[in-house]
Design a protein around this motif. Structure first.
Motif, PDB file in Angstrom:
ATOM      1  N   ARG A   6       0.180 -19.553   2.124  1.00 51.16           N
ATOM      2  CA  ARG A   6      -0.418 -18.281   1.710  1.00 51.16           C
ATOM      3  C   ARG A   6      -1.745 -18.596   1.022  1.00 51.16           C
ATOM      4  O   ARG A   6      -1.788 -19.269  -0.010  1.00 51.16           O
ATOM      5  CB  ARG A   6       0.537 -17.558   0.759  1.00 51.16           C
ATOM      6  N   PHE A   7      -2.832 -18.115   1.629  1.00 44.00           N
ATOM      7  CA  PHE A   7      -4.173 -18.402   1.135  1.00 44.00           C
ATOM      8  C   PHE A   7      -4.735 -17.155   0.445  1.00 44.00           C
ATOM      9  O   PHE A   7      -4.828 -16.089   1.054  1.00 44.00           O
ATOM     10  CB  PHE A   7      -5.084 -18.826   2.283  1.00 44.00           C
ATOM     11  N   ALA A   8      -5.095 -17.308  -0.830  1.00 44.80           N
ATOM     12  CA  ALA A   8      -5.570 -16.192  -1.645  1.00 44.80           C
ATOM     13  C   ALA A   8      -7.047 -16.392  -1.979  1.00 44.80           C
ATOM     14  O   ALA A   8      -7.426 -17.434  -2.528  1.00 44.80           O
ATOM     15  CB  ALA A   8      -4.744 -16.089  -2.925  1.00 44.80           C
ATOM     16  N   VAL A   9      -7.867 -15.387  -1.656  1.00 46.13           N
ATOM     17  CA  VAL A   9      -9.318 -15.516  -1.818  1.00 46.13           C
ATOM     18  C   VAL A   9      -9.855 -14.374  -2.668  1.00 46.13           C
ATOM     19  O   VAL A   9      -9.609 -13.194  -2.372  1.00 46.13           O
ATOM     20  CB  VAL A   9     -10.027 -15.516  -0.441  1.00 46.13           C
ATOM     21  N   ASP A  10     -10.599 -14.727  -3.707  1.00 50.50           N
ATOM     22  CA  ASP A  10     -11.250 -13.724  -4.556  1.00 50.50           C
ATOM     23  C   ASP A  10     -12.297 -14.445  -5.415  1.00 50.50           C
ATOM     24  O   ASP A  10     -12.027 -15.548  -5.901  1.00 50.50           O
ATOM     25  CB  ASP A  10     -10.227 -13.031  -5.461  1.00 50.50           C
ATOM     26  N   PRO A  11     -13.474 -13.852  -5.597  1.00 54.68           N
ATOM     27  CA  PRO A  11     -14.474 -14.515  -6.445  1.00 54.68           C
ATOM     28  C   PRO A  11     -14.083 -14.569  -7.915  1.00 54.68           C
ATOM     29  O   PRO A  11     -14.620 -15.373  -8.678  1.00 54.68           O
ATOM     30  CB  PRO A  11     -15.738 -13.676  -6.235  1.00 54.68           C
ATOM     31  N   PHE A  12     -13.127 -13.711  -8.313  1.00 51.47           N
ATOM     32  CA  PHE A  12     -12.641 -13.745  -9.693  1.00 51.47           C
ATOM     33  C   PHE A  12     -11.208 -13.253  -9.735  1.00 51.47           C
ATOM     34  O   PHE A  12     -10.942 -12.064  -9.550  1.00 51.47           O
ATOM     35  CB  PHE A  12     -13.512 -12.869 -10.599  1.00 51.47           C
ATOM     36  N   PHE A  13     -10.274 -14.191  -9.968  1.00 48.92           N
ATOM     37  CA  PHE A  13      -8.872 -13.801 -10.082  1.00 48.92           C
ATOM     38  C   PHE A  13      -8.642 -13.187 -11.460  1.00 48.92           C
ATOM     39  O   PHE A  13      -8.857 -13.831 -12.487  1.00 48.92           O
ATOM     40  CB  PHE A  13      -7.953 -15.013  -9.886  1.00 48.92           C
ATOM     41  N   ASN A  14      -8.208 -11.947 -11.457  1.00 52.89           N
ATOM     42  CA  ASN A  14      -8.057 -11.196 -12.697  1.00 52.89           C
ATOM     43  C   ASN A  14      -6.635 -11.349 -13.254  1.00 52.89           C
ATOM     44  O   ASN A  14      -5.937 -10.381 -13.506  1.00 52.89           O
ATOM     45  CB  ASN A  14      -8.394  -9.723 -12.453  1.00 52.89           C
ATOM     46  N   PHE A  15      -6.201 -12.600 -13.370  1.00 52.06           N
ATOM     47  CA  PHE A  15      -4.901 -12.891 -13.972  1.00 52.06           C
ATOM     48  C   PHE A  15      -4.954 -14.298 -14.559  1.00 52.06           C
ATOM     49  O   PHE A  15      -5.788 -15.124 -14.170  1.00 52.06           O
ATOM     50  CB  PHE A  15      -3.756 -12.760 -12.967  1.00 52.06           C
ATOM     51  N   ASN A  16      -4.050 -14.590 -15.479  1.00 47.54           N
ATOM     52  CA  ASN A  16      -4.041 -15.889 -16.138  1.00 47.54           C
ATOM     53  C   ASN A  16      -2.835 -16.718 -15.707  1.00 47.54           C
ATOM     54  O   ASN A  16      -2.021 -16.286 -14.888  1.00 47.54           O
ATOM     55  CB  ASN A  16      -4.067 -15.718 -17.670  1.00 47.54           C
ATOM     56  N   LEU A  17      -2.734 -17.900 -16.279  1.00 49.40           N
ATOM     57  CA  LEU A  17      -1.646 -18.809 -15.908  1.00 49.40           C
ATOM     58  C   LEU A  17      -0.283 -18.204 -16.217  1.00 49.40           C
ATOM     59  O   LEU A  17       0.667 -18.376 -15.440  1.00 49.40           O
ATOM     60  CB  LEU A  17      -1.812 -20.139 -16.660  1.00 49.40           C
ATOM     61  N   TRP A  18      -0.175 -17.480 -17.319  1.00 57.65           N
ATOM     62  CA  TRP A  18       1.098 -16.874 -17.694  1.00 57.65           C
ATOM     63  C   TRP A  18       1.538 -15.853 -16.651  1.00 57.65           C
ATOM     64  O   TRP A  18       2.707 -15.808 -16.268  1.00 57.65           O
ATOM     65  CB  TRP A  18       1.003 -16.242 -19.070  1.00 57.65           C
ATOM     66  N   LYS A  19       0.604 -15.064 -16.176  1.00 56.90           N
ATOM     67  CA  LYS A  19       0.958 -14.074 -15.159  1.00 56.90           C
ATOM     68  C   LYS A  19       1.362 -14.762 -13.860  1.00 56.90           C
ATOM     69  O   LYS A  19       2.284 -14.306 -13.171  1.00 56.90           O
ATOM     70  CB  LYS A  19      -0.200 -13.108 -14.915  1.00 56.90           C
ATOM     71  N   LYS A  20       0.710 -15.858 -13.513  1.00 62.04           N
ATOM     72  CA  LYS A  20       1.087 -16.603 -12.311  1.00 62.04           C
ATOM     73  C   LYS A  20       2.498 -17.152 -12.450  1.00 62.04           C
ATOM     74  O   LYS A  20       3.288 -17.111 -11.499  1.00 62.04           O
ATOM     75  CB  LYS A  20       0.087 -17.737 -12.059  1.00 62.04           C
ATOM     76  N   CYS A  21       2.831 -17.656 -13.638  1.00 63.37           N
ATOM     77  CA  CYS A  21       4.177 -18.187 -13.862  1.00 63.37           C
ATOM     78  C   CYS A  21       5.232 -17.089 -13.775  1.00 63.37           C
ATOM     79  O   CYS A  21       6.301 -17.282 -13.185  1.00 63.37           O
ATOM     80  CB  CYS A  21       4.249 -18.872 -15.227  1.00 63.37           C
ATOM     81  N   LYS A  22       4.919 -15.925 -14.331  1.00 67.11           N
ATOM     82  CA  LYS A  22       5.848 -14.794 -14.250  1.00 67.11           C
ATOM     83  C   LYS A  22       6.041 -14.368 -12.798  1.00 67.11           C
ATOM     84  O   LYS A  22       7.152 -14.031 -12.383  1.00 67.11           O
ATOM     85  CB  LYS A  22       5.324 -13.620 -15.080  1.00 67.11           C
ATOM     86  N   ALA A  23       4.956 -14.400 -12.034  1.00 70.28           N
ATOM     87  CA  ALA A  23       5.039 -14.020 -10.622  1.00 70.28           C
ATOM     88  C   ALA A  23       5.921 -14.986  -9.852  1.00 70.28           C
ATOM     89  O   ALA A  23       6.690 -14.588  -8.966  1.00 70.28           O
ATOM     90  CB  ALA A  23       3.641 -13.978 -10.010  1.00 70.28           C
TER      91      ALA A  23
END
Length: 235
Positions: free
Chosen positions: A39-56
């Motif tokens: 799964r390839f995710a592309v964005d010039p600015f990811f509007n989330f932090n490491l904590w949100k990624k871990c929760k996801a």
């Protein structure tokens, strides 16, 4: 029916291996996608932090398969040709800059690496009023221009709808239609299109088309389909 439901249904039905998402922002869609080995995710600015990624990840372990590219979509395609050749895309979701020019470019770039049976889904293809379809260079520009307008509902789809018109008019080797749900989900895939409606004889410079033309000819221009058509499409 939401874009997330549509994408997950396609992944499940087609056993999608490689998924590309352009325009991730807060991850509302990406983090709820289930399946796909890469799964390839592309964005010039990811509007989330490491904590949100871990929760996801805790909520949906498929997010462990995400690879993040914090660049513009143009830069992504320019710098990852070999990666894309080695991982042909089965399903792409395009929800980046809501302009005709960029959404068309993202679509054409994706088509170079799309599997013969693959599908591109574009968000924001069926704006329901003129303000939502306001042509602007970015969401910030749209907000600046529309913030004082009493009828603006804080929804900006831009002129992505013109990409569907462009694909239908200028690419007979492709089929495109819009599912009438979730601000309009545009589908593009490699199949020779059927004969176009007569309204396309009036379509000259697509960039100059305005919302009133869309409003008068919405069904014909977009090949607008009811939600019930999605089950037929999957078959």
């Amino acid at each position: 029916m939401t874009r997330i439901e549509v994408l997950n249904a396609i992944i499940k039905k087609n056993n999608v291996t490689n998924y590309l998402e352009i325009g991730v922002n807060r991850g509302k869609c990406l983090f709820n996608i289930k399946g796909a080995q890469k799964r390839f995710a592309v964005d010039p600015f990811f509007n989330f932090n490491l904590w949100k990624k871990c929760k996801a990840i805790l909520k949906n372990t498929d997010n462990l398969k995400n690879t993040y590219f914090e660049v513009t979509s143009d830069a992504f395609f320019a710098s990852n040709k070999e990666l894309l050749k080695a991982n042909i895309i089965n399903l792409a979701f395009i929800d980046g800059l809501h302009t005709y020019e960029q959404s068309l470019q993202d679509t054409l770039n994706t088509l170079e690496y799309l599997d013969e049976g693959g599908v591109i889904v574009l968000h924001d293809c069926n704006p329901l009023d003129e303000l939502a379809a306001y042509p602007a260079a970015s969401i910030d520009d749209a907000r600046k221009d529309l913030k004082d307008h009493k009828d603006w509902k804080n929804i900006w789809n831009g002129d992505v709808w013109k990409t569907i018109v462009d694909i239908r008019k200028n690419h007979p080797e492709l089929t495109a239609f819009v599912l009438n749900t979730d601000h309009g989900l545009g589908f593009v895939y490699k199949k020779k299109r059927e004969q176009l409606p007569e309204i396309f004889n009036q379509v000259g410079n697509i960039d100059e088309l305005d919302y009133s033309f869309l409003e008068k000819n919405r069904n014909e221009l977009l090949d607008l389909k009811p939600v019930s058509f999605f089950n037929d499409f999957l078959k």
